[in-house]
Design an enzyme around this catalytic site. Structure first.
Site, short mmCIF file in Angstrom:
data_model
loop_
_atom_site.label_atom_id
_atom_site.label_comp_id
_atom_site.label_asym_id
_atom_site.label_seq_id
_atom_site.Cartn_x
_atom_site.Cartn_y
_atom_site.Cartn_z
N LYS B 66 0.71 -1.20 0.15
CA LYS B 66 -0.02 -0.19 -0.01
C LYS B 66 0.77 1.40 -0.09
O LYS B 66 1.93 1.35 0.75
CB LYS B 66 -0.96 -0.04 1.31
CG LYS B 66 -1.95 1.01 1.34
CD LYS B 66 -2.56 0.82 2.63
CE LYS B 66 -3.74 2.15 2.60
NZ LYS B 66 -4.81 1.83 3.84
N SER B 141 -9.68 2.19 2.83
CA SER B 141 -8.59 2.78 2.01
C SER B 141 -7.76 1.92 1.23
O SER B 141 -7.03 2.45 0.34
CB SER B 141 -7.92 3.73 2.79
OG SER B 141 -7.15 3.17 3.92
N SER B 165 -10.43 -0.16 7.33
CA SER B 165 -9.63 -0.04 5.97
C SER B 165 -8.96 -1.35 5.51
O SER B 165 -8.56 -1.41 4.27
CB SER B 165 -8.91 1.41 6.00
OG SER B 165 -9.29 2.39 5.87
#
Lengths: 94, 487
Positions: B66, B141, B165
């Site tokens: 990420k 997210s 998330s």
């Protein structure tokens, strides 16, 4: 209720430039979200300690001895402007 | 030769060790795929690599990262315009630990800017598409990480979870997402959003991979004073009977905001747990209804403080031709942050401002105390707490973007757990129709995944993984939920 003046004041505190359109939208959206969180006022919380951390931690301090830090050139590598071995910024008073 | 791209990470490790798979070839295959993807799950793809040894525990298995994690020498932006050009001089501990264990860096995945969002539409790189239905969001997210794994563009990926998330995008994409206990994994080198909530964790195809990644990510780190490491070594999940284990449903749950298909899948999951010997019970969580309110004060408050460092002085973009220091700060931040980040900075600054601190921030932290107490009392009477992971299946791109409150309400099952810092996992529990109205069979057209959230007491990750593994093994999709995808 959040007013446009509140939004303008908070934006200044946050050092955040907002366009007129953003200020209008923010007034609406902040009012909605803060209206929702007012829900918390239903609770009787007198004497309840606020949470500081969720798991127990023991603060272990390291020896106060010098050790290498990020070299100057590495620290400045990402800076938009460099001046005399430091971060270059415009004058504060101008 | 087996189809290398169909192997889970644990299977790939085993295949590489016995010479049935070649680590360089595996990395090259994923790299090639990641470089030509169409769902916008990657923001950059790394170089080809030649693993040094096949003896390392994660020998040569590629990992997608990420964009919130710093990787030395690789542009890291948290998918924000304001961090354009930022090249970290160091690597996040969680990532360097995986690399030390032999995992190879594959690329950076898309995400909501600074991890703020539940749809992955708030990215400077544009929205990510859900591989199950490209007109829908993958969740957020960590949406890029989940979409990449679900589309077979990475065997596994790192995510971060502040209010859900990891778990919610895993649920939307039919994957396993694990949020460990707060502090189990170092936050050093993870660009901070809300420091008392942020937690790194794995997004994987199955529970075994989640345990494998956790094993090598976790640990106390002298660079993060809030990191604790685990209380016990992470074990490979075992298919232990659920007999005697108590699974509690919070009571009462207000199902009015939950799609009927999600409720139906959850009910089927409960029956499955009972069939495995688990005992269903109920526990009161009387303050859970207040968790979203507390979260949307605490997280923005911490965000407003953490994001004050992005001012155009030390890194990232700076507004052109500033007339003075204040002008530089205000225009840099005004031009550099996206709408959701600005909204949260404003919320947080307001909640922390003079005259409002006690009414909002302090009160929210008191609510958090009550939520912690609720969970402590609940776990005196059960082993796990279960809920759906999210109240809906993946929604359409653009559907909620202009209604932040509606978007925030989607986090109602994940946020209370985050406030309490508890470990929780989302495992695929079934499929529902695309409008969420009913549960359907795996071969149904347009079906979308639904996740089951299992929550455990602090540092009980091994028990949590065992329970999730037993559930996974008893489902029709035990061999890999990613293969459900019709496309």
């Amino acid at each position: 209720m959040i007013t446009p003046e509140d939004v303008s004041y908070v934006a200044r505190l946050a050092r955040l430039q907002l366009s007129e359109e953003e200020q209008e939208r923010m007034t609406r959206e902040l009012s909605a979200v803060l209206g929702y969180v007012e829900h918390m006022n239903e609770l009787e919380l007198d004497g309840v300690e606020p949470t500081a951390r969720v798991v127990d931690l023991v603060n272990v301090l390291r020896e106060d001895t010098p050790r290498p830090s990020l070299p100057l050139e590495k620290a400045l590598e990402n800076a938009p402007d460099e001046a005399d071995g430091g971060f270059g910024v415009p004058a504060a008073g101008s | 030769m087996r189809d290398l791209l169909n192997l889970t990470a644990a299977q790939a490790v085993a295949a590489i060790k016995i010479g049935e798979a070649d680590a360089s070839e595996l990395h090259a295959l994923y790299r090639e795929r990641a470089g030509t993807e169409s769902i916008n799950s990657y923001v950059s793809v790394g170089d080809a690599v030649t693993p040094e040894s096949v003896d390392a525990p994660l020998a040569g298995v590629p990992i997608a990262v990420k964009d919130l994690f710093c990787v030395e020498g690789i542009e890291t932006r948290a998918c924000s315009k304001i961090l354009t050009g930022y090249i970290p001089p160091y690597t996040a501990t969680a990532i360097s630990k995986l690399q030390e264990a032999g995992a190879s860096y594959l690329g950076k995945t898309n995400m909501d800017e600074f991890a703020m969002g539940s749809s992955n539409e708030n990215s400077a790189f544009g929205a990510v598409r859900n591989p199950w239905d490209e007109s829908r969001v993958p969740g957020g997210s960590s949406g890029g990480s989940a979409a990449a794994v679900a589309a077979g563009l990475a065997p596994w990926a790192t995510g971060t979870d502040t209010g859900g998330s990891i778990r919610q995008p895993a649920a939307f994409c039919g994957l396993v997402g694990l949020k460990p206990t707060y502090g189990a994994i170092s936050r050093y080198g993870m660009i901070a959003f809300a420091s008392s909530l942020d937690q790194a964790g794995p997004i994987t195809r199955d529970v075994t991979d989640a345990a494998l990644m956790l094993k090598y990510m976790q640990g106390k780190d002298e660079m993060d004073s809030t990191s604790t490491g685990m209380n016990e070594d992470v074990a490979t999940p075992s298919n232990e009977s659920l007999a005697g284990k108590k699974f509690a449903i919070p009571a009462p749950i207000d199902w009015s905001g939950v799609q009927s298909g999600v409720k139906e899948v959850f009910d089927i999951a409960c029956k499955r747990i009972e069939a495995l010997g688990g005992e269903l019970t109920e526990v009161p969580l009387p303050h859970a209804d207040y968790a979203l309110s507390a979260y949307y004060v605490i997280a923005p408050a911490e965000a407003s403080a953490n994001l004050s460092r992005f001012d155009g002085v030390r890194f990232g973009e700076r507004a052109a031709d500033p007339t003075g220091l204040t002008d530089m700060y205000e225009r840099t931040r005004g031009e550099g942050f996206g709408p959701e980040v600005k909204r949260r900075i404003m919320l947080g600054t307001y909640a922390l401002s003079s005259g409002y601190y006690d009414a909002y921030y302090n009160r929210a932290q008191q609510v958090r105390t009550k939520i912690l107490e609720d969970y402590a009392a609940a776990f005196a009477n059960c082993d796990f707490i279960i809920t759906p992971t999210a109240p809906s299946v993946a929604f359409g791109i653009g559907e909620k973007i202009d209604d932040p409150l509606s978007m925030y309400l989607g986090d109602l099952f994940t946020v209370p757990v985050s406030l309490a810092g508890l470990p929780a996992i989302s495992v695929p529990a079934g499929l529902a129709t695309s409008d969420g109205s009913a549960a359907v069979e795996p071969d149904a057209d347009g079906a979308l995944p639904v996740g089951l959230q299992i929550v455990a007491p602090h540092f009980k990750e091994n028990a949590l993984l065992d329970a999730a593994y037993a559930f996974e093994k008893a489902t029709d999709f035990a061999d890999g939920p990613w293969t459900w995808s019709a496309s």
